[in-house]
Design a protein around this motif. Sequence first.
Motif, mmCIF file in Angstrom:
data_model
loop_
_atom_site.group_PDB
_atom_site.id
_atom_site.type_symbol
_atom_site.label_atom_id
_atom_site.label_comp_id
_atom_site.label_asym_id
_atom_site.label_seq_id
_atom_site.Cartn_x
_atom_site.Cartn_y
_atom_site.Cartn_z
ATOM 1 N N GLN A 113 0.818 -1.205 0.000
ATOM 2 C CA GLN A 113 0.000 0.000 0.000
ATOM 3 C C GLN A 113 0.855 1.259 0.000
ATOM 4 N N ASP A 117 -0.413 3.651 -2.987
ATOM 5 C CA ASP A 117 -0.992 4.945 -2.622
ATOM 6 C C ASP A 117 -0.071 6.102 -2.994
ATOM 7 N N GLN A 233 -3.899 4.355 5.916
ATOM 8 C CA GLN A 233 -4.218 3.180 5.109
ATOM 9 C C GLN A 233 -5.705 2.871 5.095
ATOM 10 N N ARG A 236 -9.874 6.837 4.194
ATOM 11 C CA ARG A 236 -9.860 7.156 2.760
ATOM 12 C C ARG A 236 -10.619 8.434 2.424
ATOM 13 N N GLN A 319 -13.944 0.200 4.959
ATOM 14 C CA GLN A 319 -12.649 0.011 5.593
ATOM 15 C C GLN A 319 -12.823 -0.445 7.038
ATOM 16 N N ARG A 323 -6.512 -1.907 7.408
ATOM 17 C CA ARG A 323 -6.583 -1.868 5.940
ATOM 18 C C ARG A 323 -7.536 -2.965 5.491
ATOM 19 N N TRP A 328 -10.705 -0.169 -0.771
ATOM 20 C CA TRP A 328 -9.546 0.447 -1.402
ATOM 21 C C TRP A 328 -9.566 0.264 -2.918
#
Length: 464
Positions: A113, A117, A233, A236, A319, A323, A328
Amino acid sequence: MTISLWDSALFRDMVSTAQMRAVFCDESRIRAWLEVLSAQAEIQGMAGIIPSESAAEIVAAATCLQLDPEETVKEIAEEAARVGRPVLPLVRRLSAACPGQAGEWVHFHGTTQDILDTGAALQQARAMALVQAELIGVTAALCDLAELHATTAMAGRTNGRHARPVTFGFKVAGWAVELWRASERLSEISERALCGQFGGAVGSFAPPAPGGPRERSALMMALGLSEPGIAWQAARDRPAELVSGLALLCAALGRLGSDIGRMSAEEMGELDIVDPDGASGLSSAMPHKRNPRDLEILGAVATMSAGLPSIMLNAMSRQVDERHGAGWIPEWEVVPQAFLLASGGLAAAQRVLSHLVVNAERMRQNLERGHLGVEADRLMTSLAPVIGERAAHDLVQAACADEAVRRSPKLLLTAVQACAADRGIELGDVPNPEAGPPQTGLAEQECLNVLRCLRQTMMKADHV
């Protein structure tokens, strides 16, 4: 095989630009990941976390790694289908490209991630630069148009009917300011949203992951991204806010297109779109038609972008813990799509404005067709000192309901006198002022004032 609009040679240029698609293509995506892996190694080498010689080898290998758009991407995709993420296959290739033992230090104690990201943030920063550049062009064009027509009187309309006169420049200035608010909003969002990740498996630099916030800050600085302050993580809101800002931009472009579309219809005729390309908007059925395709695009991107924030908000709630891929993975589709739609809408708006023709005479004629409103305002102004503002309003409103008056506004005074007599209201001698030029209030001053402020703001923001 093509499935979506974005990869269809038939449709992609209608709703996006080639430059924006290039930012989000697989090769650019992998290059962004390599930038992150390279910067991570460089920062870790400077901090003594990995050997500095190995860090230099990793940076050199990442820079020179060949990415064949067909073979390399295909191979990574095939491995990613088994692993579930594309980072590990890329790390293996980069490790193999490093001489000696340097490859052992690639992606040292990082997590997938971190790379995805942070790489996405790099792409989004480049995409945002394209959006802002196009926004400058469209807003500047609207400012010029508004200034040119600051005094061009036209009918102001509410709920699709004549209200009171405005100027076309006043209307256009409203479009310009709305788009510039979208630009400023996106700049503010970018400061919060365009940041990366670096903290190991759960973002806490937990052992055996070496390093800490200092290395994270150095990595973000090296990549030109904001410092997140703490791992995000599972939080969002950043990409969700980014998509919402882009959807607001597309909605503003949609309103611009709706207004121009209504004003350019033949029965209104106040605007026209004259494209020098004789093939533009041709009809397969009617030889006389030239369909305003770019206005269709403005409406389409507004409609298509409107649902994207909803997806992002729903994904946020998926979420859990530190994570979860369920909340995601949707971002990988939705965020690029928001940028693509914005690019297509801005390109369409630029084309519309470059081909726009203003028919000031038709605006004057249409304004005269709404003569009843002008007569009603003048008469109400005369009556208010005699019987009061509210009584004058109600009396004139009742007279305007007469069908004969609606057909011939000159009969309004007679109808008002008849209504007053029925209600036992003494009017005396009511002056009936002669018609004068359209009273547009402070439309011209408001237009020019906001243009001056807008241009100053654009200059201060270093946008022009």
